[in-house]
Scaffold this motif. Structure first.
Motif, PDB file in Angstrom:
ATOM      1  N   VAL A   1      -6.826  93.988 -20.010  1.00  0.00           N
ATOM      2  CA  VAL A   1      -8.378  94.539 -20.229  1.00  0.00           C
ATOM      3  C   VAL A   1      -8.338  96.074 -20.532  1.00  0.00           C
ATOM      4  N   GLU A   2      -7.435  97.054 -19.992  1.00  0.00           N
ATOM      5  CA  GLU A   2      -7.527  98.385 -20.076  1.00  0.00           C
ATOM      6  C   GLU A   2      -7.367  98.579 -21.549  1.00  0.00           C
ATOM      7  N   LEU A   3      -6.476  97.976 -22.298  1.00  0.00           N
ATOM      8  CA  LEU A   3      -6.209  98.020 -23.926  1.00  0.00           C
ATOM      9  C   LEU A   3      -7.750  97.816 -24.477  1.00  0.00           C
TER      10      LEU A   3
ATOM     11  N   MET B   1      -8.974  92.706 -30.834  1.00  0.00           N
ATOM     12  CA  MET B   1      -9.471  92.326 -29.658  1.00  0.00           C
ATOM     13  C   MET B   1      -8.650  90.891 -29.464  1.00  0.00           C
ATOM     14  N   ARG B   2      -8.316  90.076 -30.339  1.00  0.00           N
ATOM     15  CA  ARG B   2      -7.346  89.235 -30.272  1.00  0.00           C
ATOM     16  C   ARG B   2      -6.179  89.491 -29.545  1.00  0.00           C
TER      17      ARG B   2
ATOM     18  N   ARG C   1     -14.398  87.380 -27.894  1.00  0.00           N
ATOM     19  CA  ARG C   1     -13.080  87.748 -27.161  1.00  0.00           C
ATOM     20  C   ARG C   1     -13.120  88.767 -26.268  1.00  0.00           C
ATOM     21  N   PHE C   2     -13.839  89.626 -26.262  1.00  0.00           N
ATOM     22  CA  PHE C   2     -14.135  90.695 -25.272  1.00  0.00           C
ATOM     23  C   PHE C   2     -14.493  90.151 -23.977  1.00  0.00           C
ATOM     24  N   PHE C   3     -15.541  89.239 -24.167  1.00  0.00           N
ATOM     25  CA  PHE C   3     -16.348  88.815 -22.901  1.00  0.00           C
ATOM     26  C   PHE C   3     -15.298  87.821 -22.176  1.00  0.00           C
TER      27      PHE C   3
ATOM     28  N   LYS D   1     -22.147  93.339 -15.033  1.00  0.00           N
ATOM     29  CA  LYS D   1     -22.519  94.577 -15.449  1.00  0.00           C
ATOM     30  C   LYS D   1     -22.373  94.574 -17.080  1.00  0.00           C
ATOM     31  N   TRP D   2     -21.319  94.043 -17.493  1.00  0.00           N
ATOM     32  CA  TRP D   2     -20.981  93.777 -19.230  1.00  0.00           C
ATOM     33  C   TRP D   2     -21.828  92.652 -19.548  1.00  0.00           C
TER      34      TRP D   2
END
Length: 672
Positions: A419-421, A410-411, A450-452, A466-467
């Motif tokens: 973001v698609e990855l 994710m890093r 990291r995702f957020f 939503k997330w």
């Protein structure tokens, strides 16, 4: 009559055969119990082929039921369901609750196992022997090898060493098998007593201290605590006095020395093993490969040593396993420019040997090719190839480093701003039981943080929200940086009307006393004029923030009134028509030795104009004159033009205007 009886019996036999085959069909796992019937020439007998039976896992029913239930994003983690009043709301509370619960379980287990005489009565129906107390006290008395084996089984390090010494002093020869088991025990625990179930290991104690004292960015580094291999410890002493030594004896010493940082000694021990015409096992070679970067300085020398160890494995016919190749890749991370080419060669060798890579394999690859954000932007193909390889697969832990893959991957997604990855990676993590490889709470928090962060930078605000509802707080307790990212996303997406709602979450997550975050909330609400309904919600939020500053002195909190905070709250209250509360905020400027800005004074004057409050307007000009603000003359002009004043009030304003003019002239002369 005979023909009728034969026909009836034949029908009965066929009916019985059909019932038997139907029962077999119902109990078969694949539904293929009814096979083709072979009929021999001239014979009407049917031959039934019994199908293969499938053995179901003991948890198959529970797993099937679990697959029908989706996760509830509004519920807390399952580990907190037993105590709903203690459900954590912040990361600190999450750590405290988790450690407390684990400590309580370990303490109960310790009492259960050390005092089994208190639990003699077994009420369980049916009785499950594995859940009954274990025997943790030695049962064999006297000095003998059987007593030594029992102490080794109970992991009594000091007692086992004392027993071994007593056996040698009495002239008793300890068998090679028992001596090797004692060496394994000493090398695994570093010649120290293993911690009890109600205690933490030294490394875990260091980790807790580091988490309490180290900054957030250094928590992971502080947790990498390694014990030291002590000079002339019992493992070395017993190894030297052993009458007979074989390959497992040397291999145990090599693994223990590598584990506790005695890398040079480990290679010396391996040299002695080779000189003794013995062969090391695959685990000893894997340990030596992981220690290779520690004994050489130049990158080429490190790789040459790794190749030499691999060549010796070939010569000694030692088959490498997954951990061996993972050790090679992990060591290559410290080989500089050589690492990329050599890593690809290592992968090719794994494929040639039909060794399936684990998540740790891919994690080492990512760390080799993406050592920094700049290198991530330059090498974009490896991460896509890795995801192509792991998509649609379920993984189990084969290497302790497997749990590092998802945060590190994710890093890379965050560095690439892809973001698609990140969505593809998250889909892999959510597949099957891959979520079990999330790692410890710190690694989980790092992954979701990291995702957020990436979502807040790259996605539309509706998708972000939503997330936000899906991940927080059921899976992730956001820190102050994550909440600031969310506030900035609200600003970019023109959804500042949600700031008061986000402020409630900020308070719940324990970030209400972060000055930077509080200032960010006030600045966003005070920057633009909103609809009356939104302005009222902004004013209520501002009053809530004001209450935090009022309780600061009593609770010794880090919040202190700044000119920016005072001004923004005053503006928000003024726009909502709360003139009395806004005036009290203006009085706090003088109390806290802060100077209001021109915008603050003009915003309050607009509110006084809407309510036609001439007294507040005149008092505002007086306050501006007391602060010697350059805008005092403009305020006097506005009040005289926009309000119907009495002669006394006009006279007061004229005097204030003249006084402000004299003060401005004096300041101009001082500057000249």
């Amino acid at each position: 009559m005979a023909a009728s009886v034969v026909s009836t019996c034949g029908r009965a036999l066929r009916c019985n055969g059909m019932l038997r085959r139907w029962a077999e069909f119902r109990h078969s796992s694949d539904g293929a119990a009814l096979q083709k019937l072979s009929v021999e020439t001239g014979d009407t007998e049917e031959r039934i082929i019994i199908p293969r039976k499938k053995t179901w896992d003991k948890l198959a029913v529970l797993q099937a039921l679990a697959s029908t239930v989706n996760r509830d994003p509004t519920a807390s983690h399952y580990m907190f369901q037993d105590d709903p009043y203690l459900i954590p709301r912040t990361t600190a509370e999450f750590k405290l609750f988790s450690l407390s619960k684990e400590s309580g379980c370990n303490a109960a287990k310790y009492v259960f196992n050390t005092s089994p005489h208190l639990f003699q009565t077994d009420y369980a129906e049916p009785s499950i022997p594995c859940l009954m107390p274990e025997t943790l006290q030695p049962q064999i008395e006297g000095v003998c090898e059987a007593a030594l084996e029992e102490l080794i089984q109970l992991k009594r390090v000091k007692s086992a060493v004392d027993m071994f010494d007593q056996l040698l002093q009495s002239g008793t020869t300890v068998s090679l098998k028992t001596s090797n088991r004692l060496l394994d025990l000493l090398c695994f625990y570093g010649d120290r007593e293993p911690p009890r179930d109600d205690q933490l290991e030294e490394s875990e104690q260091e980790d807790m201290v580091a988490h309490q004292s180290a900054p957030a960015g250094q928590l992971h580094k502080a947790s990498n605590f390694v014990r030291v291999w002590r000079e002339n410890n019992n493992a070395e002493r017993i190894f030297n006095v052993m009458a007979e030594r074989n390959a497992p004896s040397f291999c145990a010493m090599i693994r223990g020395m590598v584990k506790y940082g005695a890398y040079t000694k480990a290679f010396d021990m391996y040299t002695e093993l080779v000189n003794s015409r013995l062969t090391a096992d695959v685990h000893a070679f894997s340990a030596l490969i992981s220690a290779a970067p520690e004994v050489k300085e130049k990158y080429s020398e490190k790789w040459d040593l790794i190749k030499e160890l691999l060549q010796q494995m070939v010569e000694q016919k030692v088959q490498p396993n997954l951990l061996t190749f993972n050790a090679v890749l992990k060591s290559l991370r410290r080989c500089g420019a050589l690492s990329k080419l050599c890593a690809l060669q290592t992968l090719s060798e794994m494929k040639a040997l039909n060794i399936e890579p684990s998540l740790a394999t891919f994690d080492h690859l990512l760390k080799i090719f993406y050592k920094s954000a700049s290198s991530a932007r330059g090498q974009t193909e490896i991460i896509f190839e890795v995801l192509d390889e792991i998509e649609g697969k379920q993984f189990v832990v084969h290497d302790p480093d497997d749990v590092n893959f998802f945060p590190d991957a994710m890093r890379v997604c965050l560095d690439l701003k892809d973001v698609e990855l990140a969505y593809r990676l998250h889909k892999v993590k959510e597949m099957g039981n891959n979520w079990k490889l999330e790692g410890n709470p710190y690694q989980q928090s790092t992954y979701y943080g990291r995702f957020f962060n990436l979502l807040c930078m790259m996605e539309h605000i509706d998708v972000i929200l939503k997330w936000y509802k899906k991940l927080i707080p059921s899976r992730y307790f956001p820190n102050s940086y994550a909440m600031r990212d969310l506030l900035q996303a609200l600003d970019i997406g023109s959804r500042l009307d949600l700031v008061p709602q986000i402020w409630k979450d900020i308070k719940q997550f324990g970030h209400r006393y972060k000055p930077d975050l509080v200032d960010e909330v006030l600045v966003l609400m005070a920057r633009d004029i909103q609809t009356p309904e939104v302005q009222v919600s902004f004013a209520d939020c501002a009053l809530d923030i004001k209450s935090l500053y009022e309780t600061r002195e009593m609770r010794k909190l880090p919040l202190e009134w700044t000119a920016s905070a005072l001004g923004n709250i005053t503006i928000l209250l003024s726009r909502a028509g709360k003139s009395e509360e806004a005036w009290r905020m203006l009085e706090l400027f003088k109390k806290n030795n802060r100077v209001p800005s021109n915008q603050v004074m003009n915003e309050f004057l607009d509110t006084a104009k809407q309510s036609n409050n001439k007294v507040q307007a005149v008092n505002l000009v007086k306050m501006a004159a007391e602060f010697a603000l350059p805008t005092t003359a403009n305020l006097v002009k506005r009040v005289m033009e926009e309000f119907e004043l009495s002669e006394e009030q006009k006279k007061t304003l004229e005097d204030l205007e003249a006084e402000s003019g004299d003060n401005s002239n004096d300041s101009d002369r001082e500057q000249k």
